[in-house]
Design an enzyme around this catalytic site. Structure first.
Site, short mmCIF file in Angstrom:
data_model
loop_
_atom_site.label_atom_id
_atom_site.label_comp_id
_atom_site.label_asym_id
_atom_site.label_seq_id
_atom_site.Cartn_x
_atom_site.Cartn_y
_atom_site.Cartn_z
CG ASP A 23 -1.48 -1.34 1.46
OD1 ASP A 23 -2.34 -1.61 0.50
OD2 ASP A 23 -1.32 -2.04 2.33
CG HIS B 125 -3.58 -5.21 3.12
ND1 HIS B 125 -2.94 -4.36 2.28
CD2 HIS B 125 -3.75 -6.35 2.36
CE1 HIS B 125 -3.00 -4.85 0.96
NE2 HIS B 125 -3.64 -6.07 1.26
N1 LIG Z 1 -0.51 -7.88 2.31
C1 LIG Z 1 -0.62 -7.85 1.09
O1 LIG Z 1 -0.41 -6.58 0.42
C2 LIG Z 1 -1.21 -8.84 -0.05
C3 LIG Z 1 -1.07 -8.62 -1.25
C4 LIG Z 1 -1.34 -9.72 -2.26
C5 LIG Z 1 -1.88 -10.86 -1.83
N2 LIG Z 1 -1.98 -10.79 -0.39
C6 LIG Z 1 -2.44 -12.31 0.21
O2 LIG Z 1 -1.34 -13.12 0.03
C7 LIG Z 1 -2.08 -14.43 0.31
C8 LIG Z 1 -1.38 -15.54 -0.94
O3 LIG Z 1 -1.63 -14.80 -2.08
P1 LIG Z 1 -1.18 -16.01 -3.26
O4 LIG Z 1 -1.57 -15.08 -4.71
O5 LIG Z 1 0.33 -16.30 -3.50
O6 LIG Z 1 -2.30 -17.11 -3.41
P2 LIG Z 1 -2.07 -18.29 -4.01
O7 LIG Z 1 -3.23 -18.91 -3.74
O8 LIG Z 1 -1.53 -18.45 -5.30
O9 LIG Z 1 -0.83 -18.92 -3.08
C9 LIG Z 1 -1.15 -19.45 -1.66
C10 LIG Z 1 -0.56 -20.91 -1.15
O10 LIG Z 1 -0.43 -21.06 0.16
C11 LIG Z 1 -0.75 -22.51 0.25
N3 LIG Z 1 -1.29 -22.63 1.57
C12 LIG Z 1 -2.52 -22.59 1.78
N4 LIG Z 1 -2.88 -23.23 3.27
C13 LIG Z 1 -1.56 -23.16 3.60
C14 LIG Z 1 -0.97 -23.54 5.09
N5 LIG Z 1 -1.63 -23.91 6.05
N6 LIG Z 1 0.45 -23.91 4.98
C15 LIG Z 1 1.17 -23.49 3.95
N7 LIG Z 1 0.64 -23.18 2.87
C16 LIG Z 1 -0.70 -22.88 2.58
C17 LIG Z 1 -1.40 -23.11 -0.84
O11 LIG Z 1 -1.17 -24.21 -1.12
C18 LIG Z 1 -1.07 -21.89 -2.15
O12 LIG Z 1 0.02 -22.70 -2.66
C19 LIG Z 1 -3.55 -14.17 -0.30
O13 LIG Z 1 -4.16 -14.01 1.02
C20 LIG Z 1 -3.70 -12.97 -0.68
O14 LIG Z 1 -4.72 -12.22 -0.25
C21 LIG Z 1 -1.80 -10.11 0.33
O1 LIG Z 2 -6.89 -6.90 -2.29
C1 LIG Z 2 -6.42 -8.04 -2.46
O2 LIG Z 2 -7.41 -8.93 -2.14
C2 LIG Z 2 -5.19 -8.68 -2.61
C3 LIG Z 2 -4.06 -7.94 -1.85
O3 LIG Z 2 -4.31 -7.84 -0.71
C4 LIG Z 2 -3.78 -6.74 -2.75
O4 LIG Z 2 -3.81 -5.52 -1.96
O5 LIG Z 2 -3.45 -6.53 -3.99
#
Ligand SMILES: NC(=O)c1ccc[n+]([C@@H]2O[C@H](COP(=O)([O-])OP(=O)(O)OC[C@H]3O[C@@H](n4cnc5c(N)ncnc54)[C@H](O)[C@@H]3O)[C@@H](O)[C@H]2O)c1
Ligand SMILES: O=C(O)C[C@H](O)C(=O)O
Length: 333
Positions: free
Chosen positions: A159, A192
């Site tokens: 962000d 977030h």
């Molecule tokens: N904070 C931020 O700014 C931000 C930004 C983008 C995405 N995200 C979040 O990050 C997370 C991951 O995103 P992604 O695109 O890589 O998702 P994704 O679905 O591609 O990958 C997530 C992985 O986590 C694994 N997983 C699920 N449960 C698990 C556990 N108990 N232990 C270990 N691994 C586990 C899944 O098998 C999968 O491979 C999502 O929750 C997304 O919303 C946060």
């Molecule tokens: O907004 C979402 O759900 C994904 C991630 O947290 C983001 O900020 O890109």
């Protein structure tokens, strides 16, 4: 050889992992002289895919990559970890209520907090990326009895980076010549989520106040803040899946700055356990302006908070208190 730093990454076979691991292995996160041991956690059905990622890491022949461990056992992944980046989580699916999401993630972050407490180094740096990141971090923190709560942080650096980039774009459209490098003291407060508050009132652009340079409160309140806050959804609409490379990049920035320090005269946005600073209630993990030095972070103190900012900071803190109350009710903390 310098002792390698043990970096645990959960959800390592996912989208973010696919970008993050290669940047860690290349030295972008911990510097060009620091070897790393990667300790990768996945759920059992994803271990095959994780093996493919390990093969590609091998194929990178990264000089700093000392070892790779792939496992579905959290105690193995977090064993003696210096850094733990918690990416794996359950994102919201159609028809899910917030409470369903918090409950599903409680099933992940409660045991992972316990495993961190049992197995990681006592000074482990924990960054929660998986959404809802702030409250997932709170769950892990509250279940890690033997770790200092201050070791738990959540990611609002994406962000923060979005806020810088959107500001540079706007100022350039006004005829200024601004690079992201000119923008200092950006702050994102709160959760977030869409209630986050990217605050330009202390932000400086080549030494000048950002809000004065913009000179348009209407744009600030009604375009800039919502654009930054809803950028995640805009990426999902455009890409068909959530941000991944930019999220990985922000995670690298967060851990790099926490470990190696923030530049003099600047600060970054990190979600950390509130100590009551700026009237944000204790007992939640909220985003603050932070400076980092010698491997520690501190919330920047003494900033003036005007009425506009007060309202926005309070609204996002209230959302976090609501999430905390929900996970308390679910018995997760
Ligand atoms: N904070 C931020 O700014 C931000 C930004 C983008 C995405 N995200 C979040 O990050 C997370 C991951 O995103 P992604 O695109 O890589 O998702 P994704 O679905 O591609 O990958 C997530 C992985 O986590 C694994 N997983 C699920 N449960 C698990 C556990 N108990 N232990 C270990 N691994 C586990 C899944 O098998 C999968 O491979 C999502 O929750 C997304 O919303 C946060
Ligand atoms: O907004 C979402 O759900 C994904 C991630 O947290 C983001 O900020 O890109």
């Amino acid at each position: 050889m310098t002792t390698p730093v043990r970096v645990a990454v959960t959800g390592a076979a996912g989208q973010i992992g696919y970008s993050l691991l290669f940047r860690i292995a290349s030295g972008t996160m911990l510097g060009p002289d620091t070897p790393v041991d990667l300790q990768l956690l996945e759920i059992t059905p994803a271990l095959g895919a994780l093996e493919g990622v390990r093969m590609e890491l091998d194929d990178g022949a990264f000089p700093l990559l000392n070892s790779i461990t792939c496992t579905d056992d959290a105690d193995v992944a977090f064993g003696d970890a210096d850094v733990a980046i918690l990416v794996g989580s359950m994102p919201r699916k159609a028809g899910m209520e917030r409470a369903d999401l918090l409950s599903a993630n409680g099933g992940i972050f409660k045991p992972q907090g316990e495993a961190l407490s049992r197995s990681a180094k006592k000074d482990v740096k924990v960054l929660v990326v998986g959404n809802p990141a702030n409250t997932n971090a709170l769950i892990a923190m509250n279940n890690a009895a033997d770790l200092d709560p201050g070791r738990f942080t959540a990611m609002t650096r994406l962000d923060h980076n979005r806020a810088i980039s959107q500001l540079a774009t706007r100022l350039n459209s006004q005829g200024e010549s601004v690079s992201v490098n000119d923008i200092k003291k950006m702050t994102v407060w709160g959760n977030h989520s869409v209630t986050q508050y990217p605050d330009l009132s202390h932000c400086e652009v080549a030494g000048k106040n950002a809000l004065e340079l913009v000179g348009d409160q209407e744009w600030y309140a009604n375009e800039y803040i919502p654009t930054v806050a809803k950028r995640g959804a805009a990426i999902i609409d455009a890409r068909g899946s959530s941000s991944a490379a930019s999220a990985a990049s922000a995670a690298v920035d967060h851990i790099r700055d926490w470990t190696l320090g923030t530049p003099d005269g600047d600060w970054v946005s990190m979600s950390v356990p509130s100590d009551g600073s700026y009237g944000v209630p204790e007992g939640i993990i909220s985003s603050f302006p932070c400076v980092c030095k010698d491997g520690n972070y501190e919330i920047v103190q003494g900033l003036d908070i005007n009425d506009f900012s007060r309202e926005k900071i309070d609204a996002s803190a209230a959302e976090l208190v609501g999430e905390r109350d929900a996970v308390t009710e679910l018995g997760l903390i």
